[in-house]
Design an enzyme around this catalytic site. Structure first.
Site, PDB file in Angstrom:
ATOM      1  N   CYS A  41      35.280  37.233   6.004  1.00 26.54           N
ATOM      2  CA  CYS A  41      35.378  36.687   4.649  1.00 26.54           C
ATOM      3  C   CYS A  41      35.622  37.843   3.668  1.00 26.54           C
ATOM      4  CB  CYS A  41      34.092  35.938   4.300  1.00 26.54           C
ATOM      5  SG  CYS A  41      32.675  37.040   4.041  1.00 26.54           S
ATOM      6  N   HIS A  73      25.979  37.927   7.280  1.00 29.98           N
ATOM      7  CA  HIS A  73      27.084  37.683   8.206  1.00 29.98           C
ATOM      8  C   HIS A  73      27.052  38.742   9.306  1.00 29.98           C
ATOM      9  CE1 HIS A  73      29.692  35.430   5.008  1.00 29.98           C
ATOM     10  NE2 HIS A  73      28.446  35.001   5.053  1.00 29.98           N
ATOM     11  N   GLU A 132      29.399  40.646  10.532  1.00 36.30           N
ATOM     12  CA  GLU A 132      30.085  41.887  10.154  1.00 36.30           C
ATOM     13  C   GLU A 132      29.228  42.717   9.203  1.00 36.30           C
ATOM     14  OE1 GLU A 132      33.244  38.600  10.464  1.00 36.30           O
ATOM     15  OE2 GLU A 132      31.209  38.812   9.733  1.00 36.30           O
TER      16      GLU A 132
END
Length: 140
Positions: free
Chosen positions: A91, A61, A63
């Site tokens: 998430c 991801h 991040e």
């Protein structure tokens, strides 16, 4: 006399995270982007989602990519003074990484709830388009 940080200070960094999400799509990945900004307003790092290309790794991801780079490059003291900007609410996996990274501020553009509504809307739109397309084929 204390000076308040203006609300619009976040706008350019959120726009940058959204631009990175567009780049992620252009590179064949999911539409998520993130940037790390210093206390002085300097963009220190940027990252985009790379779940599909080149890794085929669902944990890549935006991040998580950014936090991985940041924790290797910057000290805990620096990270504590930074802000992480993302195109969407992180998430649980990315939230955990954020928590353990020492970065203290997080700003995101789109909530998970809003993302879910948009995804469902797009799915319905695609289903309607696909079913309409099939009807046209069968009419011929």
């Amino acid at each position: 006399m204390s000076s308040a940080i203006p609300d619009n200070i976040h706008e350019s960094f959120i726009r940058r995270a959204i631009e990175l999400s567009v780049c992620a799509v252009e590179h064949g990945n999911h539409p998520f982007g993130a940037c790390l900004v210093s206390k002085d307003g300097e963009v220190l790092l940027t990252a985009e989602n790379t779940c599909c290309i080149p890794h085929t790794d669902i944990t890549r991801h935006a991040e998580l990519n950014l936090i991985s780079m940041a924790t290797q490059k910057f000290s805990q003291n620096i990270l504590e003074q930074c802000t992480l900007y993302t195109s969407c609410e992180p998430c649980l996996m990315c939230t955990g990484a954020f928590r353990w990274s020492g970065i203290r501020q997080l700003v995101y553009a789109l909530t998970n709830e809003t993302l879910g509504v948009r995804i469902q809307s797009k799915k319905k739109e695609l289903l309607v388009q696909k079913s309409a397309y099939k009807r046209k084929i069968f009419r011929k």
